[in-house]
Every structure is written in structure tokens, then in C-alpha cells.
Design an enzyme around this catalytic site. Structure first.
Site, short mmCIF file in Angstrom:
data_model
loop_
_atom_site.label_atom_id
_atom_site.label_comp_id
_atom_site.label_asym_id
_atom_site.label_seq_id
_atom_site.Cartn_x
_atom_site.Cartn_y
_atom_site.Cartn_z
N HIS A 135 0.88 -1.17 0.00
CA HIS A 135 0.00 0.00 0.00
C HIS A 135 0.92 1.22 0.00
O HIS A 135 2.07 1.14 0.45
CB HIS A 135 -0.90 0.01 1.24
CG HIS A 135 -1.90 -1.10 1.23
ND1 HIS A 135 -1.90 -2.11 2.16
CD2 HIS A 135 -2.93 -1.35 0.40
CE1 HIS A 135 -2.88 -2.95 1.90
NE2 HIS A 135 -3.52 -2.51 0.82
N ASP B 153 2.36 1.69 3.27
CA ASP B 153 3.33 0.67 3.69
C ASP B 153 4.71 1.12 3.21
O ASP B 153 5.73 0.90 3.88
CB ASP B 153 3.08 -0.70 3.02
CG ASP B 153 1.74 -1.32 3.41
OD1 ASP B 153 1.36 -1.19 4.58
OD2 ASP B 153 1.10 -1.95 2.53
C1 XUL Z 1 -8.98 -6.34 0.81
C2 XUL Z 1 -7.79 -6.71 0.09
C3 XUL Z 1 -6.67 -5.72 0.10
C4 XUL Z 1 -6.09 -5.48 -1.24
C5 XUL Z 1 -5.01 -4.45 -1.31
O1 XUL Z 1 -9.90 -7.34 0.93
O2 XUL Z 1 -7.70 -7.80 -0.44
O3 XUL Z 1 -5.69 -6.18 0.97
O4 XUL Z 1 -5.54 -6.67 -1.71
O5 XUL Z 1 -5.45 -3.19 -1.05
#
Ligand code: XUL
Ligand code: MN
Length: 373
Positions: free
Chosen positions: A77, A80
């Protein structure tokens, strides 16, 4: 934003392009799979009803762990990669992203993708790109542009969009048609920000929303066709999200790959229609997991550099010393199922299909998964 009705779908992937791709995959001999996970996948056991059950692991420990457990890439992210991103200037964000790139290089780890976290900030309470508040919508677009800058600094051209709060609890609070146009306008703004960036939409039908606007791969790829450069908008399939939509993830893989649009993958498992469980791959249904691996094999997944990512979490009961077991177990299961996919008795299966003897075909699969008589 263009007025409703102003957009025409642009079908940029022609039939001949798709069949060239199909020919490619038939030629594909043996795929090589490379593995990836995200820092959030070493979660500490908190759920909506209780606090963490393990101590947090430092980012450095996670980074050095990856190679040891057979992983080559990390997904991020935006925050992150650069913590407290909203409190920092653009220049500071870039500086920190470049520092991270050096650390990744030092460990021999690739950044697979970066995803904007558009569901935490007060500005995203009523949605991000589809919020009813124009200032919040602008925040979401600005933050996504920053995420693209981070992706560039980390050396990846892939941005993942899990559209967490783009949907409704209260149907009448939003205009669904307008929200599609807002999503397309936001995707267009991201595509315009960087001529090379590719956007992979990660659909999920519910949670945190009651009903999401882009619940399936079909929705994601349809919206891609409305954007200014549909070739750069593809998708990411998460097994659990497909199951939550009542679909078979293997079918979603075949569908996305028929369009050449499966650019990333979150393998995990899910027991039916309830909260998103992110169980280890194969934990709930080995046969469904086997069919995902078969679908990846027959479509040549990984041959264009795509990674197999595990979006799995440790169980709440997991003890500190077993902190990476959900990841190494998912990888082991994947590799075991890969052997099963490659040793599947294709000839026997073909004959049973030709005879329309699906009863014995069903048993053939079961016997194969059980290890044969
Ligand atoms: C949510 C999910 C997230 C995405 C990344 O369900 O899977 O972790 O993969 O934002
Ligand atoms: Mn995911």
C-alpha cells in the site's frame, strides 16, 4: 467529468490481438511461478471484536524473511512504502520511496505493485472516487497520483485499486450511474498522470460496503473499456473475493486471461459467504484451489512477469514463533497442487469427457487429489 451518456466504450483489444494471445498461451510449455506478499499479511491477530494477539513484526524483519520462505517480491500500500503519507510533502514522499527502493535492491526483492489506501482517511468516510463530497473525491485522486509516483520510484508500473468504499450501504444515498462516471473519470486522471502506469482493479463484492460498484472481474473489465486507454486497465483476482461473489475463482482467472488482463493475483481461501477470511491457499477447498492452479497453467500465467501473491493472514490463534507459516504453507500447497495439475491424467479425462461420463470424471479428479489408489 463528462455528462451522463457522453462516453462511448472503446474496444482496444481487437479479436486478432486476443487470438494472438491465445496462440501464445497454447505454445507456452512450462510456467515459472514467482511469489509475492505484502507487509500487511503478517498481521497481529486483531479483528473487529478483539485486540492483537501477537506483537507487531518490524518492516525490516519482514523484508529479510521473504527470501528465506521462497518469495521474490513484495506488494505495497502507498503508506506501507511511505508511512504517514498524508503528513508529508511530495518531495519527502519521493525521497522516502527512493530510500525504500535501495533497501529492496539490497535484499534482492522486487516491488510488485503499489495500491493507494483509500479507506482509512476521514476524507474517505463516504467513499473515495465516488464520495458525494467533491473535496473528498479530489483527495482520492491526488492520493492516487502520489501512489503512482511511489510506484515509479519503486520501479513498478503496476498500481492496484481495491475500491474498498466505492459502493453503498444506503442505496438512495448515491446515484449508481453517476458513480460509474466518477470511477471512469478517476481512472482517466490516473492514466493521464503517467503514460506508462497500468491499473489493476481488484474487485470485491462486499465488505466494508454492503454492495460494491465493481464486484467482479466482468465489471472491472467493462469499466476498463470506458477509459481513455483501456489497454492499461486490467485486473487482479483474489480467490476469496470471487468466492464472496458466488463465483469460482478458476472461472474468473480464465475469463480475465481470455482478455490478456490478469496482471496480478491474490491467492487465498474463503469458507462461503461471510466476512473476508483470507485463509491460507487451499485451506478451505483443495479442489477449488487445484482448479485455480490448472487455470493459471493453461493460460500461461507468470510468463509476462506476473507474480503469484498470497493475500493471506495468520489465524488469530497463531503463536508468535509461527509468524510466517501461513505464507510458506500457502506456497507449499500451491507447489503441491502444481504437481497435481501437471500430473493430471489428461488423456483419461479427455476420453471421459468425449464419452460424457462426467460421473467418472468427477471421481478421477477426487482420486487424483487423494493421490491415486
Ligand atoms: C482487501 C484486500 C486488500 C487489497 C489491497 O480485501 O484484499 O488487501 O488486496 O489493497
Ligand atoms: Mn487482496
Amino acid at each position: 467529468m463528462p455528462p451522463i451518456g457522453d462516453r462511448q466504450p472503446i474496444f482496444l483489444a481487437t479479436r486478432s490481438e486476443i487470438s494472438t494471445f491465445t496462440a501464445d498461451i497454447i505454445m507456452a510449455k512450462s510456467n515459472i511461478y514467482r511469489f509475492c506478499t505484502g507487509p500487511w499479511n503478517w498481521s497481529a491477530g486483531q479483528d473487529p471484536y478483539g485486540p492483537p494477539t501477537r506483537t507487531e513484526i518490524s518492516f525490516d524483519r519482514k523484508l529479510t524473511e521473504l527470501k528465506k520462505i521462497g518469495f521474490e517480491a513484495m506488494m505495497f500500500h502507498d503508506d506501507d512504502a511511505v508511512p504517514e503519507i498524508d503528513a508529508k510533502s511530495g518531495a519527502q514522499v519521493l525521497k522516502e520511496a527512493k530510500e525504500l527502493k535501495k533497501r529492496l535492491d539490497g535484499e534482492g526483492i522486487t516491488a510488485e505493485m503499489v495500491a493507494p489506501r483509500l479507506w482509512f482517511h476521514p476524507n474517505t468516510v463516504d467513499g473515495a472516487f465516488t464520495s458525494n463530497d467533491p473535496k473528498s473525491r479530489q483527495y482520492a485522486i491526488d492520493r492516487s497520483r502520489r501512489t503512482i509516483d511511489i510506484a515509479n520510484a519503486l520501479g513498478t508500473d503496476l498500481m492496484v485499486l481495491w475500491l474498498a468504499r466505492e459502493g453503498t450501504y444506503i442505496r438512495e444515498s448515491k446515484n449508481g450511474r453517476r458513480c460509474v462516471d466518477l470511477l471512469v473519470a478517476a481512472l482517466d486522471a490516473m492514466l493521464a498522470h503517467d503514460k506508462k502506469i497500468r491499473l489493476a482493479i481488484e474487485p470485491k463484492p462486499n465488505e466494508p460496503m454492503d454492495v460494491a460498484y465493481l464486484p467482479t472481474i466482468g465489471h472491472a473489465l467493462a469499466v476498463a473499456q470506458l477509459t481513455r486507454d483501456s489497454k492499461r486497465v486490467g485486473c487482479l483476482i483474489e480467490s476469496a473475493h470471487a468466492i464472496l461473489a458466488g463465483l469460482d475463482p478458476a472461472d474468473e482467472i480464465d475469463f480475465a486471461m481470455a482478455f490478456g488482463k490478469l496482471w496480478s493475483l491474490h491467492l487465498n481461501d474463503q469458507n462461503g459467504l461471510k466476512f473476508d477470511q483470507d485463509k491460507p491457499f487451499g485451506s478451505n477447498n483443495l479442489r477449488v484451489a487445484f482448479n485455480q492452479v490448472r487455470a493459471l497453467e493453461r493460460n500461461g500465467y507468470g510468463q509476462k512477469g506476473e507474480y503469484v501473491c498470497f493475500d493471506v493472514h495468520p489465524f488469530r490463534t497463531t503463536q508468535q514463533e509461527h509468524w510466517s507459516a501461513h505464507l510458506s504453507n500457502s506456497r507449499d500447497t500451491f507447489l503441491r497442487l502444481l504437481e497435481k495439475a501437471r500430473s493430471y491424467p489428461e488423456k483419461q479425462a479427455e476420453q471421459l469427457i468425449a464419452d460424457r461420463n462426467y460421473q467418472d470424471l468427477d471421481q478421477l479428479v477426487i482420486e487424483h487429489l487423494l493421490g491415486g489408489k
